[in-house]
Write an enzyme that holds these catalytic residues in place. Sequence first.
Site, PDB file in Angstrom:
ATOM      1  N   LYS A  80       0.859  -1.186   0.000  1.00 11.91           N
ATOM      2  CA  LYS A  80       0.000   0.000   0.000  1.00 11.91           C
ATOM      3  C   LYS A  80       0.892   1.231   0.000  1.00 11.91           C
ATOM      4  O   LYS A  80       1.968   1.222   0.602  1.00 11.91           O
ATOM      5  CB  LYS A  80      -0.850   0.002   1.282  1.00 11.91           C
ATOM      6  N   GLY A 180     -23.327   4.098   3.977  1.00 11.33           N
ATOM      7  CA  GLY A 180     -22.454   4.729   2.977  1.00 11.33           C
ATOM      8  C   GLY A 180     -22.903   4.410   1.563  1.00 11.33           C
ATOM      9  O   GLY A 180     -22.968   3.254   1.168  1.00 11.33           O
ATOM     10  N   LEU A 181     -23.252   5.464   0.836  1.00 10.23           N
ATOM     11  CA  LEU A 181     -23.771   5.284  -0.529  1.00 10.23           C
ATOM     12  C   LEU A 181     -22.806   5.886  -1.544  1.00 10.23           C
ATOM     13  O   LEU A 181     -23.202   6.660  -2.424  1.00 10.23           O
ATOM     14  CB  LEU A 181     -25.162   5.911  -0.657  1.00 10.23           C
ATOM     15  N   ASN A 183     -19.354   4.831  -4.119  1.00 10.95           N
ATOM     16  CA  ASN A 183     -19.231   3.969  -5.301  1.00 10.95           C
ATOM     17  C   ASN A 183     -19.665   2.536  -5.012  1.00 10.95           C
ATOM     18  O   ASN A 183     -20.412   1.936  -5.778  1.00 10.95           O
ATOM     19  CB  ASN A 183     -17.775   3.979  -5.784  1.00 10.95           C
ATOM     20  N   GLY A 185     -21.286   1.307  -2.085  1.00  8.18           N
ATOM     21  CA  GLY A 185     -22.596   1.206  -1.427  1.00  8.18           C
ATOM     22  C   GLY A 185     -23.752   1.384  -2.396  1.00  8.18           C
ATOM     23  O   GLY A 185     -24.742   0.636  -2.347  1.00  8.18           O
TER      24      GLY A 185
HETATM   25  P1  NAD Z   1     -16.683   6.358  -1.442  1.00  9.51           P
HETATM   26  O1  NAD Z   1     -15.872   7.451  -0.881  1.00  9.51           O
HETATM   27  O2  NAD Z   1     -17.160   6.424  -2.843  1.00  9.51           O
HETATM   28  O3  NAD Z   1     -17.987   6.122  -0.536  1.00  9.51           O
HETATM   29  C1  NAD Z   1     -18.037   6.229   0.849  1.00  9.51           C
HETATM   30  C2  NAD Z   1     -19.384   6.858   1.198  1.00  9.51           C
HETATM   31  O4  NAD Z   1     -19.571   6.807   2.597  1.00  9.51           O
HETATM   32  C3  NAD Z   1     -19.501   8.314   0.791  1.00  9.51           C
HETATM   33  O5  NAD Z   1     -20.708   8.489   0.050  1.00  9.51           O
HETATM   34  C4  NAD Z   1     -19.556   9.050   2.127  1.00  9.51           C
HETATM   35  O6  NAD Z   1     -20.333  10.236   2.066  1.00  9.51           O
HETATM   36  C5  NAD Z   1     -20.198   8.010   3.014  1.00  9.51           C
HETATM   37  N1  NAD Z   1     -19.961   8.180   4.447  1.00  9.51           N
HETATM   38  C6  NAD Z   1     -18.922   8.782   5.067  1.00  9.51           C
HETATM   39  N2  NAD Z   1     -19.102   8.739   6.399  1.00  9.51           N
HETATM   40  C7  NAD Z   1     -20.268   8.084   6.621  1.00  9.51           C
HETATM   41  C8  NAD Z   1     -20.993   7.705   7.806  1.00  9.51           C
HETATM   42  N3  NAD Z   1     -20.568   7.995   9.033  1.00  9.51           N
HETATM   43  N4  NAD Z   1     -22.164   7.054   7.646  1.00  9.51           N
HETATM   44  C9  NAD Z   1     -22.637   6.754   6.413  1.00  9.51           C
HETATM   45  N5  NAD Z   1     -21.992   7.088   5.283  1.00  9.51           N
HETATM   46  C10 NAD Z   1     -20.816   7.736   5.384  1.00  9.51           C
HETATM   47  O7  NAD Z   1     -15.836   5.031  -1.203  1.00  9.51           O
HETATM   48  P2  NAD Z   1     -16.045   3.623  -1.893  1.00  9.51           P
HETATM   49  O8  NAD Z   1     -15.107   3.493  -3.037  1.00  9.51           O
HETATM   50  O9  NAD Z   1     -17.495   3.379  -2.089  1.00  9.51           O
HETATM   51  O10 NAD Z   1     -15.469   2.660  -0.763  1.00  9.51           O
HETATM   52  C11 NAD Z   1     -16.242   2.428   0.406  1.00  9.51           C
HETATM   53  C12 NAD Z   1     -15.448   1.540   1.350  1.00  9.51           C
HETATM   54  O11 NAD Z   1     -15.118   0.321   0.682  1.00  9.51           O
HETATM   55  C13 NAD Z   1     -14.112   2.130   1.833  1.00  9.51           C
HETATM   56  O12 NAD Z   1     -13.874   1.688   3.135  1.00  9.51           O
HETATM   57  C14 NAD Z   1     -13.086   1.488   0.895  1.00  9.51           C
HETATM   58  O13 NAD Z   1     -11.801   1.415   1.508  1.00  9.51           O
HETATM   59  C15 NAD Z   1     -13.689   0.128   0.709  1.00  9.51           C
HETATM   60  N6  NAD Z   1     -13.310  -0.557  -0.530  1.00  9.51           N
HETATM   61  C16 NAD Z   1     -13.602   0.004  -1.721  1.00  9.51           C
HETATM   62  C17 NAD Z   1     -13.260  -0.653  -2.903  1.00  9.51           C
HETATM   63  C18 NAD Z   1     -13.583  -0.074  -4.243  1.00  9.51           C
HETATM   64  O14 NAD Z   1     -13.522  -0.809  -5.243  1.00  9.51           O
HETATM   65  N7  NAD Z   1     -13.980   1.193  -4.330  1.00  9.51           N
HETATM   66  C19 NAD Z   1     -12.606  -1.897  -2.838  1.00  9.51           C
HETATM   67  C20 NAD Z   1     -12.349  -2.473  -1.590  1.00  9.51           C
HETATM   68  C21 NAD Z   1     -12.703  -1.782  -0.435  1.00  9.51           C
END
Ligand code: NAD
Length: 355
Positions: A80, A180-181, A183, A185
């Site tokens: 990382k 969390g909504l 990408n 969610g």
């Molecule tokens: P993102 O930033 O697009 O979405 C996160 C969402 O959570 C945002 O809409 C944000 O407003 C919301 N949020 C923040 N605080 C909050 C709270 N207290 N309660 C409810 N919602 C809240 O991120 P993502 O890409 O959707 O990733 C989400 C999670 O999944 C992260 O932890 C990331 O590390 C993990 N992840 C993502 C991927 C990927 O392909 N994008 C892969 C593996 C793991």
Amino acid sequence: MVQPATFTACPPERVIPIESRAAGLNGVIVLHSTRLGPAAGGCRFWRYDDSGALHKDALRLAEGMAYKNALADLRLGGGKAVLAVPDRPYDRAKLFEAFGQAVRELAGDYVTAEDVGTTVEDMAAVRRNTMHVAGLVKKPGQPGGDPSPWTARGVFLSMQVAARRHFGTGLQDLTVAVQGLGNVGSGLCALLHEAGAKLIVAEPRPGVAAHIACLYGAEIMNKDAILSAQADIFAPCALGGVLDHRTIPTLRAKLICGGANNILGSPEDGERLAERDVLYAPDYVVNAGGIINVAGEYLGWSSEEVARRVGETGERLARILDYAGREGLTPGDAADRLARKAIAGARAPLALQPA
Ligand code: NAD
């Protein structure tokens, strides 16, 4: 979505501080393990209170990537990069070009991609200085671009398998609380709605929550209340460390399966869940779809190959849950043990090169 900074269980192979004052670059690349192949894992760009917090986050995330890649049957190690957002004006393209130079100096031992706070454009800047980067603009018929839809699919398939085992029913009879909504969610909500699940959602951006509520008939809940929502399944898709000694007693859901990394505050929280008969689907097992897409892009697989491998996520989870049952372990401990075995059992690492 910064993750909680805690200790790691195994020491990393290498920790490489990276700095360029001229470009505003300040951070670290952690190669947790290269036994299975080049250490792959995204680049996080985030604000930290101090460099200690940044390093701890990088160590834990790199270890998680090593386990995730090993259990997803990828011939990749885990690593990382974590970069601090500068607290003075900076040229973003120059910063990521300088980061690309640091990746290049590792000569293929580390492969980077997007993570929290970084974008496809940032990776294009990295690519100007190194070929060891994925998450670039997708070409037709090939993997690449935003990995989130694949992550959401893997979480969904895992949830189907875990729900069948734990409740003896399909998702059409169940209510899922999605925290969390973003990408992942929002993609997960689409799949759950299609499968007939009822949805409860929480998201700090009210417009986004309203949009999902309109599309899928979801009930909107306050972001602090979603943890104790009257739901069968809780799907954390925002923050790490959401389940700990304070929040677990308030949970009503009996299955945890979400996209967020490092959902548990500590390994003891896995025990706490088990004591309450809550099934925990280990985060790095269910959310591996994104890194499978990244691997496919870097190694030159077809989109069909990525789809096939992501399609096996549910079966991989089932095997881990079976092993946990046989060995009397929590699912999280079982996944960690199997991942460490896979890494330790690796013969000579493959010297993979980008396609
Ligand atoms: P993102 O930033 O697009 O979405 C996160 C969402 O959570 C945002 O809409 C944000 O407003 C919301 N949020 C923040 N605080 C909050 C709270 N207290 N309660 C409810 N919602 C809240 O991120 P993502 O890409 O959707 O990733 C989400 C999670 O999944 C992260 O932890 C990331 O590390 C993990 N992840 C993502 C991927 C990927 O392909 N994008 C892969 C593996 C793991």
